[in-house]
Design a protein around this motif. Sequence first.
Motif, mmCIF file in Angstrom:
data_model
loop_
_atom_site.group_PDB
_atom_site.id
_atom_site.type_symbol
_atom_site.label_atom_id
_atom_site.label_comp_id
_atom_site.label_asym_id
_atom_site.label_seq_id
_atom_site.Cartn_x
_atom_site.Cartn_y
_atom_site.Cartn_z
ATOM 1 N N MET A 37 25.739 32.952 0.891
ATOM 2 C CA MET A 37 27.023 32.556 0.352
ATOM 3 C C MET A 37 26.773 31.755 -0.920
ATOM 4 O O MET A 37 25.846 30.956 -0.986
ATOM 5 N N LYS A 38 27.642 31.992 -1.890
ATOM 6 C CA LYS A 38 27.487 31.324 -3.168
ATOM 7 C C LYS A 38 28.846 31.195 -3.836
ATOM 8 O O LYS A 38 29.624 32.143 -3.877
ATOM 9 N N LEU A 39 29.101 30.002 -4.359
ATOM 10 C CA LEU A 39 30.285 29.768 -5.177
ATOM 11 C C LEU A 39 29.796 29.476 -6.585
ATOM 12 O O LEU A 39 28.847 28.708 -6.764
ATOM 13 N N GLU A 40 30.418 30.100 -7.582
ATOM 14 C CA GLU A 40 30.021 29.875 -8.970
ATOM 15 C C GLU A 40 31.260 29.830 -9.853
ATOM 16 O O GLU A 40 32.141 30.688 -9.740
ATOM 17 N N TYR A 41 31.306 28.812 -10.712
ATOM 18 C CA TYR A 41 32.445 28.617 -11.604
ATOM 19 C C TYR A 41 31.923 28.249 -12.986
ATOM 20 O O TYR A 41 30.929 27.531 -13.106
ATOM 21 N N VAL A 42 32.629 28.702 -14.016
ATOM 22 C CA VAL A 42 32.321 28.338 -15.394
ATOM 23 C C VAL A 42 33.611 27.863 -16.036
ATOM 24 O O VAL A 42 34.664 28.499 -15.887
ATOM 25 N N THR A 43 33.522 26.729 -16.724
ATOM 26 C CA THR A 43 34.663 26.234 -17.483
ATOM 27 C C THR A 43 34.153 25.658 -18.798
ATOM 28 O O THR A 43 32.987 25.282 -18.908
ATOM 29 N N TYR A 44 35.020 25.638 -19.779
ATOM 30 C CA TYR A 44 34.686 25.079 -21.085
ATOM 31 C C TYR A 44 35.496 23.818 -21.286
ATOM 32 O O TYR A 44 36.706 23.798 -21.073
ATOM 33 N N VAL A 45 34.818 22.746 -21.684
ATOM 34 C CA VAL A 45 35.431 21.439 -21.849
ATOM 35 C C VAL A 45 35.361 21.059 -23.325
ATOM 36 O O VAL A 45 34.289 21.145 -23.939
ATOM 37 N N ASN A 46 36.483 20.656 -23.880
ATOM 38 C CA ASN A 46 36.535 20.250 -25.285
ATOM 39 C C ASN A 46 36.013 18.818 -25.423
ATOM 40 O O ASN A 46 36.753 17.878 -25.701
ATOM 41 N N ALA A 47 34.723 18.683 -25.146
ATOM 42 C CA ALA A 47 34.051 17.383 -25.196
ATOM 43 C C ALA A 47 32.549 17.647 -25.307
ATOM 44 O O ALA A 47 32.074 18.743 -25.005
ATOM 45 N N SER A 48 31.823 16.629 -25.701
ATOM 46 C CA SER A 48 30.368 16.749 -25.830
ATOM 47 C C SER A 48 29.706 16.812 -24.455
ATOM 48 O O SER A 48 30.282 16.347 -23.457
ATOM 49 N N PRO A 49 28.483 17.347 -24.387
ATOM 50 C CA PRO A 49 27.756 17.308 -23.111
ATOM 51 C C PRO A 49 27.588 15.887 -22.581
ATOM 52 O O PRO A 49 27.622 15.674 -21.371
ATOM 53 N N GLU A 50 27.469 14.903 -23.475
ATOM 54 C CA GLU A 50 27.326 13.515 -23.039
ATOM 55 C C GLU A 50 28.578 13.030 -22.316
ATOM 56 O O GLU A 50 28.490 12.313 -21.319
ATOM 57 N N LYS A 51 29.744 13.422 -22.812
ATOM 58 C CA LYS A 51 30.997 13.017 -22.164
ATOM 59 C C LYS A 51 31.146 13.712 -20.802
ATOM 60 O O LYS A 51 31.565 13.098 -19.824
ATOM 61 N N VAL A 52 30.797 14.985 -20.736
ATOM 62 C CA VAL A 52 30.870 15.711 -19.463
ATOM 63 C C VAL A 52 29.868 15.107 -18.477
ATOM 64 O O VAL A 52 30.181 14.931 -17.300
ATOM 65 N N TRP A 53 28.692 14.737 -18.974
ATOM 66 C CA TRP A 53 27.699 14.086 -18.132
ATOM 67 C C TRP A 53 28.240 12.780 -17.558
ATOM 68 O O TRP A 53 28.035 12.461 -16.393
ATOM 69 N N GLU A 54 28.971 12.049 -18.391
ATOM 70 C CA GLU A 54 29.601 10.807 -17.952
ATOM 71 C C GLU A 54 30.577 11.071 -16.800
ATOM 72 O O GLU A 54 30.643 10.304 -15.840
ATOM 73 N N ALA A 55 31.319 12.184 -16.892
ATOM 74 C CA ALA A 55 32.255 12.543 -15.821
ATOM 75 C C ALA A 55 31.517 12.856 -14.522
ATOM 76 O O ALA A 55 32.034 12.610 -13.435
ATOM 77 N N LEU A 56 30.307 13.369 -14.629
ATOM 78 C CA LEU A 56 29.529 13.743 -13.444
ATOM 79 C C LEU A 56 28.760 12.589 -12.820
ATOM 80 O O LEU A 56 28.408 12.648 -11.637
ATOM 81 N N THR A 57 28.488 11.543 -13.614
ATOM 82 C CA THR A 57 27.568 10.522 -13.112
ATOM 83 C C THR A 57 28.064 9.079 -13.176
ATOM 84 O O THR A 57 27.546 8.233 -12.447
ATOM 85 N N SER A 58 29.015 8.769 -14.037
ATOM 86 C CA SER A 58 29.462 7.372 -14.150
ATOM 87 C C SER A 58 30.491 7.046 -13.070
ATOM 88 O O SER A 58 31.198 7.937 -12.593
ATOM 89 N N PRO A 59 30.607 5.779 -12.692
ATOM 90 C CA PRO A 59 31.630 5.413 -11.704
ATOM 91 C C PRO A 59 33.046 5.820 -12.143
ATOM 92 O O PRO A 59 33.803 6.372 -11.344
ATOM 93 N N GLU A 60 33.389 5.592 -13.408
ATOM 94 C CA GLU A 60 34.729 5.943 -13.890
ATOM 95 C C GLU A 60 34.945 7.452 -13.865
ATOM 96 O O GLU A 60 36.002 7.929 -13.458
ATOM 97 N N GLY A 61 33.936 8.191 -14.302
ATOM 98 C CA GLY A 61 34.053 9.649 -14.345
ATOM 99 C C GLY A 61 34.133 10.268 -12.966
ATOM 100 O O GLY A 61 34.969 11.137 -12.713
#
Length: 149
Positions: A1-25
């Motif tokens: 079983m596998k789930l796979e999704y792709v989305t494009y975010v109008n932000a830098s990789p650093e900002k997306v990384w912040e969403a994945l790892t920072s407390p606020e994100g």
Amino acid sequence: MKLEYVTYVNASPEKVWEALTSPEGTKAAFFGSELKSSFEVGAPFEYVGPGSEGESTLHVYGEILAFEPGRRLSYSEHPGPSYYDNHAELLTRITFELEPSGSCTKLTLVNDEWSENHPGFANSNGAWPMVLSSIKTWCETGQTLDFGF
């Protein structure tokens, strides 16, 4: 079983990384839960936030498998003990890949390596689009989404 999704975010990789790892994100993207870890490969992690056991419900936990800031985050994941009595036996892998795409970031999520008869597959299939939408919204607007629960 596998789930796979792709989305494009109008932000830098650093900002997306912040969403994945920072407390606020993570609180904005993962239904109010905070990702807690030292983020070293092999280190434990947990998502803790509002839920059935109060404000500090352990939703999922596991081990960091890859941590490449701005590029890749992968971890093994068990559901929290409040979800299933056999939570320690239930396992899956989550991988986020970030790639620059012009001035945007291509965000790919793969959720695979499900243990046999894992009961969380259907729930994850419904939840991941909400999480990705929340990441996109938070990165692009600073706002969170209200899903009504």
